[in-house]
Motif scaffolding. Structure first.
Motif, PDB file in Angstrom:
ATOM      1  N   LEU A 132     -37.556  62.365 -13.220  1.00  0.00           N
ATOM      2  CA  LEU A 132     -37.104  61.356 -12.270  1.00  0.00           C
ATOM      3  C   LEU A 132     -35.983  60.517 -12.884  1.00  0.00           C
ATOM      4  N   GLU A 133     -36.145  60.140 -14.160  1.00  0.00           N
ATOM      5  CA  GLU A 133     -35.115  59.364 -14.834  1.00  0.00           C
ATOM      6  C   GLU A 133     -33.837  60.179 -14.989  1.00  0.00           C
ATOM      7  N   ASN A 134     -33.977  61.492 -15.261  1.00  0.00           N
ATOM      8  CA  ASN A 134     -32.797  62.354 -15.352  1.00  0.00           C
ATOM      9  C   ASN A 134     -32.057  62.384 -14.026  1.00  0.00           C
ATOM     10  N   LYS A 135     -32.823  62.425 -12.919  1.00  0.00           N
ATOM     11  CA  LYS A 135     -32.208  62.456 -11.606  1.00  0.00           C
ATOM     12  C   LYS A 135     -31.445  61.154 -11.350  1.00  0.00           C
ATOM     13  N   GLN A 136     -32.023  60.020 -11.728  1.00  0.00           N
ATOM     14  CA  GLN A 136     -31.333  58.746 -11.568  1.00  0.00           C
ATOM     15  C   GLN A 136     -30.059  58.720 -12.412  1.00  0.00           C
ATOM     16  N   THR A 137     -30.145  59.262 -13.600  1.00  0.00           N
ATOM     17  CA  THR A 137     -28.974  59.304 -14.456  1.00  0.00           C
ATOM     18  C   THR A 137     -27.878  60.140 -13.806  1.00  0.00           C
ATOM     19  N   GLU A 141     -24.235  58.940 -12.678  1.00  0.00           N
ATOM     20  CA  GLU A 141     -23.005  59.616 -13.094  1.00  0.00           C
ATOM     21  C   GLU A 141     -22.115  59.896 -11.893  1.00  0.00           C
ATOM     22  N   LEU A 142     -22.723  60.363 -10.807  1.00  0.00           N
ATOM     23  CA  LEU A 142     -21.943  60.659  -9.605  1.00  0.00           C
ATOM     24  C   LEU A 142     -21.341  59.388  -9.011  1.00  0.00           C
ATOM     25  N   GLU A 143     -22.113  58.309  -9.026  1.00  0.00           N
ATOM     26  CA  GLU A 143     -21.582  57.033  -8.527  1.00  0.00           C
ATOM     27  C   GLU A 143     -20.404  56.569  -9.376  1.00  0.00           C
ATOM     28  N   ARG A 144     -20.542  56.711 -10.694  1.00  0.00           N
ATOM     29  CA  ARG A 144     -19.446  56.350 -11.588  1.00  0.00           C
ATOM     30  C   ARG A 144     -18.210  57.207 -11.337  1.00  0.00           C
ATOM     31  N   ASN A 146     -17.447  58.712  -8.517  1.00  0.00           N
ATOM     32  CA  ASN A 146     -16.866  58.281  -7.238  1.00  0.00           C
ATOM     33  C   ASN A 146     -16.032  57.014  -7.406  1.00  0.00           C
ATOM     34  N   GLU A 147     -16.551  56.065  -8.170  1.00  0.00           N
ATOM     35  CA  GLU A 147     -15.813  54.820  -8.396  1.00  0.00           C
ATOM     36  C   GLU A 147     -14.502  55.097  -9.123  1.00  0.00           C
ATOM     37  N   ALA A 148     -14.545  55.971 -10.123  1.00  0.00           N
ATOM     38  CA  ALA A 148     -13.325  56.317 -10.857  1.00  0.00           C
ATOM     39  C   ALA A 148     -12.306  56.971  -9.933  1.00  0.00           C
ATOM     40  N   LEU A 149     -12.769  57.834  -9.052  1.00  0.00           N
ATOM     41  CA  LEU A 149     -11.853  58.494  -8.108  1.00  0.00           C
ATOM     42  C   LEU A 149     -11.265  57.478  -7.127  1.00  0.00           C
ATOM     43  N   ARG A 150     -12.100  56.530  -6.676  1.00  0.00           N
ATOM     44  CA  ARG A 150     -11.587  55.480  -5.793  1.00  0.00           C
ATOM     45  C   ARG A 150     -10.501  54.659  -6.492  1.00  0.00           C
ATOM     46  N   LEU A 151     -10.768  54.293  -7.744  1.00  0.00           N
ATOM     47  CA  LEU A 151      -9.790  53.524  -8.511  1.00  0.00           C
ATOM     48  C   LEU A 151      -8.500  54.308  -8.709  1.00  0.00           C
ATOM     49  N   GLU A 152      -8.640  55.583  -9.019  1.00  0.00           N
ATOM     50  CA  GLU A 152      -7.453  56.421  -9.208  1.00  0.00           C
ATOM     51  C   GLU A 152      -6.648  56.515  -7.915  1.00  0.00           C
ATOM     52  N   ASN A 153      -7.340  56.684  -6.808  1.00  0.00           N
ATOM     53  CA  ASN A 153      -6.682  56.769  -5.505  1.00  0.00           C
ATOM     54  C   ASN A 153      -5.931  55.468  -5.195  1.00  0.00           C
ATOM     55  N   THR A 154      -6.588  54.341  -5.425  1.00  0.00           N
ATOM     56  CA  THR A 154      -5.955  53.039  -5.197  1.00  0.00           C
ATOM     57  C   THR A 154      -4.737  52.877  -6.094  1.00  0.00           C
ATOM     58  N   TYR A 155      -4.884  53.266  -7.349  1.00  0.00           N
ATOM     59  CA  TYR A 155      -3.786  53.155  -8.286  1.00  0.00           C
ATOM     60  C   TYR A 155      -2.595  54.006  -7.836  1.00  0.00           C
ATOM     61  N   LEU A 156      -2.859  55.231  -7.417  1.00  0.00           N
ATOM     62  CA  LEU A 156      -1.773  56.113  -6.984  1.00  0.00           C
ATOM     63  C   LEU A 156      -1.062  55.562  -5.744  1.00  0.00           C
ATOM     64  N   LYS A 157      -1.821  54.962  -4.837  1.00  0.00           N
ATOM     65  CA  LYS A 157      -1.200  54.354  -3.660  1.00  0.00           C
ATOM     66  C   LYS A 157      -0.281  53.204  -4.072  1.00  0.00           C
ATOM     67  N   LYS A 158      -0.765  52.375  -5.012  1.00  0.00           N
ATOM     68  CA  LYS A 158       0.039  51.249  -5.465  1.00  0.00           C
ATOM     69  C   LYS A 158       1.266  51.732  -6.232  1.00  0.00           C
ATOM     70  N   LEU A 159       1.100  52.785  -7.009  1.00  0.00           N
ATOM     71  CA  LEU A 159       2.223  53.349  -7.742  1.00  0.00           C
ATOM     72  C   LEU A 159       3.287  53.877  -6.787  1.00  0.00           C
ATOM     73  N   LYS A 160       2.847  54.545  -5.719  1.00  0.00           N
ATOM     74  CA  LYS A 160       3.783  55.063  -4.715  1.00  0.00           C
ATOM     75  C   LYS A 160       4.541  53.909  -4.063  1.00  0.00           C
ATOM     76  N   ALA A 161       3.817  52.834  -3.712  1.00  0.00           N
ATOM     77  CA  ALA A 161       4.457  51.673  -3.096  1.00  0.00           C
ATOM     78  C   ALA A 161       5.450  51.032  -4.064  1.00  0.00           C
ATOM     79  N   PHE A 162       5.088  50.991  -5.334  1.00  0.00           N
ATOM     80  CA  PHE A 162       5.974  50.419  -6.334  1.00  0.00           C
ATOM     81  C   PHE A 162       7.240  51.255  -6.491  1.00  0.00           C
TER      82      PHE A 162
END
Length: 186
Positions: A132-137, A141-144, A146-162
């Motif tokens: 159960l703990e492995n599953k939570q881990t 990991e997947l949530e992390r 997803n967050e990294a991909l969201r940040l990368e996407n936001t960064y790329l959008k801002k870079l394009k605007a810049f």
């Protein structure tokens, strides 16, 4: 305790600002090993006034968002670490260097505050994690990821605007950087 007193620093800065002597000769005159300290003190005095020469009694813990803002500012504008330190009211540009290295080596996790001191001793031996703990881990990991991909996407959008219009982008975000740095420094 600081090696050099605030009075000594102010004396050297004032002597340099009078324009009669350069960094290297001033360092030699006062028996200092290098002129880089005097250069740092002069920059801190110019940017922050007398408070730039005052040593902080307790180290400041900067929030992760503030560190990200500083590093993002450097990336967007191409500013040096010293220029960014001046812009954000930091009197030590080497802080930014360490943040940058931490981010390169450890990613965004490297910018988080690290616990001080030695970890406490556990009275009980560590148990093996259950499935159960492995599953939570795995979920974490997947949530992390997803967050990294969201940040990368936001960064790329801002870079394009810049890239499309740097002047407009910097003007739009200039005020937000100032407001974030003032909020976090309180």
């Amino acid at each position: 305790m600081s090696k050099y007193s605030e009075e000594f620093k102010r004396q050297l800065v004032e002597e340099y600002l009078r324009g009669s002597i350069g960094y290297d000769k001033l360092a030699k005159k006062h028996g200092m090993p290098a002129s880089s300290l005097i250069r740092r003190w002069v920059n801190a005095f110019r940017d922050l006034g007398q408070s730039g020469l005052t040593p902080k009694r307790t180290p400041t813990a900067y929030p992760v968002q503030f560190k990200r803002d500083v590093l993002h500012f450097i990336k967007l504008t191409g500013a040096s670490h010293q220029e960014a330190a001046s812009h954000f009211g930091l009197n030590n540009a080497s802080l930014i260097t360490s943040w940058s290295l931490s981010r390169e080596n450890l990613g965004m996790e490297g910018l988080k505050q690290k616990p001080k001191g030695r970890p406490s001793m556990s009275k009980h031996s560590k148990k093996k994690p259950s499935k159960l703990e492995n599953k939570q881990t795995r979920e974490q990991e997947l949530e992390r990821e997803n967050e990294a991909l969201r940040l990368e996407n936001t960064y790329l959008k801002k870079l394009k605007a810049f890239r499309e219009d740097p002047e407009k982008y910097l003007e739009k975000h200039k005020q937000r950087w100032h407001s974030n740095s003032k909020k976090n420094s309180d």
